[in-house]
Scaffold this motif. Structure first.
Motif, short mmCIF file in Angstrom:
data_model
loop_
_atom_site.label_atom_id
_atom_site.label_comp_id
_atom_site.label_asym_id
_atom_site.label_seq_id
_atom_site.Cartn_x
_atom_site.Cartn_y
_atom_site.Cartn_z
N PRO A 253 0.81 -1.23 0.00
CA PRO A 253 0.00 0.00 0.00
C PRO A 253 0.84 1.27 0.00
N GLU A 254 1.95 1.28 0.74
CA GLU A 254 2.83 2.45 0.75
C GLU A 254 3.41 2.70 -0.64
N ALA A 255 3.88 1.64 -1.26
CA ALA A 255 4.50 1.78 -2.58
C ALA A 255 3.47 2.20 -3.63
N ARG A 256 2.28 1.66 -3.54
CA ARG A 256 1.24 2.02 -4.50
C ARG A 256 0.94 3.52 -4.42
N ALA A 257 0.87 4.06 -3.21
CA ALA A 257 0.60 5.50 -3.06
C ALA A 257 1.70 6.33 -3.71
N LEU A 258 2.94 5.90 -3.58
CA LEU A 258 4.04 6.64 -4.19
C LEU A 258 4.02 6.51 -5.71
N ALA A 259 3.74 5.30 -6.20
CA ALA A 259 3.68 5.09 -7.65
C ALA A 259 2.59 5.95 -8.28
N LEU A 260 1.45 6.03 -7.61
CA LEU A 260 0.35 6.83 -8.15
C LEU A 260 0.63 8.32 -8.05
N ALA A 261 1.53 8.72 -7.15
CA ALA A 261 1.87 10.14 -7.01
C ALA A 261 2.90 10.59 -8.03
N ALA A 262 3.55 9.65 -8.71
CA ALA A 262 4.61 10.00 -9.65
C ALA A 262 4.04 10.71 -10.88
N LEU B 56 3.91 12.11 -14.81
CA LEU B 56 4.26 11.55 -16.10
C LEU B 56 5.72 11.89 -16.42
N GLY B 57 6.47 10.90 -16.86
CA GLY B 57 7.86 11.12 -17.23
C GLY B 57 8.85 10.67 -16.18
N LEU B 58 8.40 10.42 -14.96
CA LEU B 58 9.27 9.91 -13.91
C LEU B 58 9.08 8.40 -13.85
N ALA B 59 10.09 7.65 -14.27
CA ALA B 59 9.97 6.20 -14.36
C ALA B 59 9.99 5.56 -12.99
N LYS B 60 9.05 4.65 -12.78
CA LYS B 60 8.88 3.98 -11.49
C LYS B 60 9.56 2.61 -11.54
N VAL B 61 10.56 2.43 -10.68
CA VAL B 61 11.38 1.21 -10.67
C VAL B 61 11.18 0.48 -9.36
N MET C 70 0.48 -2.02 -8.42
CA MET C 70 0.79 -0.64 -8.80
C MET C 70 1.34 -0.58 -10.22
N PRO C 71 1.25 0.59 -10.85
CA PRO C 71 1.86 0.76 -12.17
C PRO C 71 3.37 0.92 -12.04
N LEU C 72 4.12 0.18 -12.85
CA LEU C 72 5.58 0.22 -12.81
C LEU C 72 6.13 0.35 -14.22
N ASP C 73 7.34 0.88 -14.31
CA ASP C 73 8.00 1.03 -15.60
C ASP C 73 9.21 0.10 -15.75
#
Length: 220
Positions: free
Chosen positions: A43-52, A54-59, A77-80
């Motif tokens: 849940p913590e990571a999902r909140a950060l991924a959704l806050a990113a 556009l253009g900041l790649a989530k690893v 969560m959405p990841l790149d």
């Protein structure tokens, strides 16, 4: 001026994400490793991924994760990109890449010239390489230790895939590291922290300015 892409790893708060994005980093790293002070729950990571933005790649950084763990992370969560920072074999890297349909970055620890052969082997199966300082034997963390290695070992070398320099980078030494190695991507975590897992926006801005060789940080 050559554009150097920066990955800042171990983010733990939405404020961290905002600071990294505003400073102009290309990648943000989310750590899934219970022994790390930067470890996140799903849940913590999902909140950060959704806050990113556009253009900041989530690893997502994992260490010897099995399919069940990777399934949970990628579904939450959405990841790149996935970053494999353990002892994953080339076969496992290829398997993860095929299973999840995401680019895979493989971290390789370097202490001496004998470690360089692994870089060529993994470049056959990974999308990117992360060249990090090899941690001391039996050390709890595979990365994020603030340790560097002899940058001359990778100076002006080429591999089959894009690569990223990591290990003990700070605002004070990153320009020299780039000059010596000709790296076009750099990664850090502890170098912009006031304590393990505690990022500092001012240190992030200072690092980005140093990467730009005393130019102003790039704002998004």
């Amino acid at each position: 001026m050559v554009d150097i892409r920066v990955k800042i790893c171990g983010l733990r708060t939405v404020a961290d994400v905002e600071a990294v994005a505003k400073a102009g980093a290309a990648y943000m790293g989310l750590v899934f490793y219970p022994k790390s002070p930067r470890n996140l729950s799903l849940p913590e990571a999902r909140a950060l991924a959704l806050a990113a933005p556009l253009g900041l790649a989530k690893v997502a950084l994992v260490v010897n994760a099995d399919n069940a763990a990777l399934d949970a992370i990628t579904e939450a969560m959405p990841l790149d990109m996935l970053q494999l920072h353990g002892h994953e074999s080339p076969e496992r890297v290829a398997e993860v890449r095929a299973r999840y349909g995401l680019p895979v970055m493989k971290a390789i620890g370097v202490a001496d010239e004998g470690d360089l052969a692994d870089l060529m082997e993994y470049s056959l199966v990974a999308d990117q390489l992360l060249i990090d300082a090899k941690p001391p034997k039996d050390h709890a963390l595979p990365g994020g230790n603030g340790l560097s290695f002899d940058w001359r070992l990778v100076a002006q070398r080429r591999w089959l895939r894009p690569w990223m320099l990591a290990g003990g980078l700070t605002a004070a030494n990153v320009a020299e590291a780039i000059r010596l190695t000709n790296a076009r991507q750099v990664d850090l975590s502890s170098g912009v922290e006031t304590a393990p897992g505690v990022k500092d926006a001012g240190m992030i801005r200072a690092f980005m300015a140093a990467v730009a060789q005393d130019g102003p940080p790039i704002l998004r």
